[in-house]
Enzyme design. Sequence first.
Site, PDB file in Angstrom:
ATOM      1  N   CYS A 173      59.490 -10.401  62.133  1.00 13.76           N
ATOM      2  CA  CYS A 173      59.930  -9.079  62.570  1.00 13.76           C
ATOM      3  C   CYS A 173      61.088  -9.219  63.546  1.00 13.76           C
ATOM      4  CB  CYS A 173      58.778  -8.326  63.230  1.00 13.76           C
ATOM      5  SG  CYS A 173      59.317  -6.763  63.965  1.00 13.76           S
ATOM      6  N   GLY A 204      31.772   2.931  47.013  1.00 14.23           N
ATOM      7  CA  GLY A 204      32.743   2.676  45.960  1.00 14.23           C
ATOM      8  C   GLY A 204      32.647   3.623  44.784  1.00 14.23           C
ATOM      9  N   CYS A 258      53.936  -3.119  66.279  1.00 15.10           N
ATOM     10  CA  CYS A 258      55.206  -3.691  66.716  1.00 15.10           C
ATOM     11  C   CYS A 258      55.462  -3.350  68.188  1.00 15.10           C
ATOM     12  CB  CYS A 258      56.325  -3.144  65.829  1.00 15.10           C
ATOM     13  SG  CYS A 258      57.876  -4.019  65.976  1.00 15.10           S
ATOM     14  N   CYS A 272      59.738  -7.616  67.139  1.00 11.90           N
ATOM     15  CA  CYS A 272      58.678  -8.193  67.962  1.00 11.90           C
ATOM     16  C   CYS A 272      58.408  -9.651  67.621  1.00 11.90           C
ATOM     17  CB  CYS A 272      57.399  -7.383  67.843  1.00 11.90           C
ATOM     18  SG  CYS A 272      56.542  -7.638  66.275  1.00 11.90           S
ATOM     19  N   CYS A 286      58.348  -4.845  61.376  1.00 14.06           N
ATOM     20  CA  CYS A 286      56.941  -4.505  61.119  1.00 14.06           C
ATOM     21  C   CYS A 286      56.853  -3.129  60.470  1.00 14.06           C
ATOM     22  CB  CYS A 286      56.155  -4.450  62.421  1.00 14.06           C
ATOM     23  SG  CYS A 286      55.829  -6.045  63.162  1.00 14.06           S
TER      24      CYS A 286
END
Lengths: 257, 364, 280
Positions: free
Chosen positions: C241, C32, C272, C244, C266
């Site tokens: 979606c 980080g 997807c 899908c 998506c």
Amino acid sequence: MSFPLLEAQGLILRFGTTTALDDVGIAVHPGEVVAIVGESGSGKSTLLRVLSGQLVPAAGQVTYRDAQGQPHLLHEMGEAALRRLMRTDWGFVHQNARDGLRMGVSAGGNVGERLMAIGARHYGDIRAQATEWLRRVEIDEARIDHLPRTFSGGMQQRLQIARTLVSRPRLVFMDEPTGGLDVSVQARLLDLIRGLASELNIAVLLVTHDIAAARLLAHRLMVMRHGRVVEQGLTDRVLDDPQHPYTQLLVSSVLAA
Amino acid sequence: MAYVAVKGGEAAIANAHGWMAERRRGDPEVPALSTRQVEEQLGLAVDRVMAEGACHDRGLAALAIKQAQGDLIEAAFLLRAYRTTLPRFGHAAPLDTGAMRVQRRISAVFKDLPGGQLLGPTLDYTHRLLDFALAAEKEAPPEPAAEIPGDAAGRLPRVADFLVREGLMRREADSGQEPPDLTRDPPDFPASRAARLQNLARGDEGFLLSLGYSTQRGYGNNHPFVGEIRQGKVAVRFTPPELGFEIEIGAITVTECEMVNQFQGSKSEPAQFTSGYGLVLGRGERKAMSMALVDRALKAGELGEDRTAPAQDEEFVLMHSDNIEATGFVEHLKLPHYVDFQSELEVIRRMRSTAGTSATGSEA
Amino acid sequence: MSHDPGYNFAYLDEGTKRMIRRTLLKAVAIPGHQVPFGAREMPLPYGWGTGGIQVTASILGRDDTLKVIDQGADDTTNAVSIRRFFARVAGVRTTTRTAEATVIQTRHRIPEAPLREGQVIVYQVPMPEPLFRLEPRLAETRRMHALADYGLMHVKLYEDIARHGHVSTAYNYPVMVGGRYLMSPSPIPAFDNPKMDHMPALQLFGAGREKKIYAVPPYTSVRSLDFEDHPFRPHRADGTCAFCGARDSYLDEVVCDDQGSRMFICSDTDYCESRWEPEQ
């Protein structure tokens, strides 16, 4: 008798050819209000900056005693420890509220910052404490989400005090906290500071050129001139029976005014 | 369907390149521009691209200008991207501008000075009237310029040195440290003066010009005088490791400006003049002057002056001077951001529904 | 496939790659923490992923399989452009399949399919400093990181809740890494933040213009900042979606006609496709 919270000896500091501090010593005990008075250029603000770790003296040392009674040499603590101290055990109230507040952050956020800096992570608790503190400094709690720039000068100063005291510091430095305010506002603010300091048993180191403010707040008084302490003692004693000619002049000029 | 249309894909990119190439060429009836023509006839554009592209190569700079259709920031970018792939043999010795073969050398602070005032090629005293003879393409070849007296006359003394010798100007101390290389070392603040000057030398001319100008208008005023501007060729000297001694590998044209600035003095220092320094590849006189103003403004901290103006703010100036960085980041806003925007949409809708307003507004 | 012989493998010279790999090692060692590095000029403009490209170029080997996405999709223009760049200068295999990739360079999304050990995800980062909107000075933010002085960030969240009732940051939502460093996750939607926590894959972040690299090693704690009584909640559009039928993926909203009809699809094109392919 308790040990002093803050103690300094033999402080010397020069700027070029000007001597800002010339062998200055001081001690502040828990719960005690000490005022440093003098005209501008006397070295009182420099002394405050040295005692609060913002300036390093050329000679002398400042000892700070933590809540466990352990002494620390202030100028050897390192920046991280000093910053932690500044947001926990200590506080600083600036003459200009703008230097002590975040003007773009709401009153509640200003008060809550120190709590969050020391780990508070419950929004409801932080807000409750901020509300309580606004009440204590006589700011309408309905203004908790307002920005400080919509506040009057006196309110800004009271907000700064709430923001500083919320984490219950043991020692607060104040640099001309009533400077630039109307006389009636000054009196109310001084009253508030006196009440909070004694209620919370906070030690205060106050720098001011205002003898009347010093008389109202301080238990003890130090008079500075040309970087030296010319006289010190209990406030009433120094003001009612000044020994040093300069103190006599200061006191008489107040009375004359 | 709509979905397919919003996705760009390879074909669209190829088409964009093709269209751009056609635009660049313009009307095929008009003869193509040669890079030699750019190099010879748009010399100041070439100079600016070399300076901001931080690469001294007139031919490549001319090519970049042609390829970029005259967009000088794009051209500087092309040159930088090429430069970064070149192997490094080492670094040259510091340029000795005292030994410059000057074509122009002026001082505004002395009427005359050792070595003389040499006006050289300049537009300073030209009336800015459009010359329609150039448009008629019936340009007569200009009279050859007279030989400049004193050219290659050896060393010309510097105005700043006169003042330093007399104790009237602060002597710039050599820190003795190896200068950082801003193409290799990430920025660090506070920055050394060497790092500052490197940054300014390839900074955007417009940015430095505006900042320099702002100091004249009271935002960090430092009362500048042009101590000296000199322009001409300086030798580049380099020590190849296999030889072990210094050789001259060529000469480049640079413009140098030293400003002389007022200084009120401080608690520890008496009043004296201070200086600001500018050095730019090519004939970038405007930029060299701007750079010198900004360099002086950035000394505010070490001279104990208040730092209140943008030009005195080291981080602000150095982090925003590079036009390649700036243009990239500004223009990247064109890239799709619809994922982030989608999440913003959700937040705004949520806020509006908690606030009790209808998200659809006043739809009839 | 072979790479363009006019350039070194993966464009950067070996010295530069070594310098970047050393920076990466340091970044992995201090999760980080932003490590400055000598970012090079790249043939792509700043803001187009110069940091991500340099990181990818430095870690890419000849046996790697590269996937590049922008907004979650493999076929957005910038993803296509960067994928073609590496196909040309490194000659490595490229793929659109998340599961097949060993290195995934991304702008603004984390794939929906969980990443596994051995994979590396490289984020393109425009502004690595999570505090920059609150404090623009690098000298000051560096001090704040060194002292873990992050109260200001919480003040910002407090202000959001006071004003709006909840945190209004929707993307680039700040996280604490390993309980020590405040980090910008890059402008991914907050929806993706939980995927970073204890991810088995190595996460690398490259910011070219700002000349910083940082990293989250595998299985490291990544916590989105919040309050106990206002816990972090990832949000997505409340929809399904249209291709899908996914109800769990991050969705793009697409306006279909002039009447403003919309549909959701998506954002992760590979996810997807992988969902509707078997049904064909």
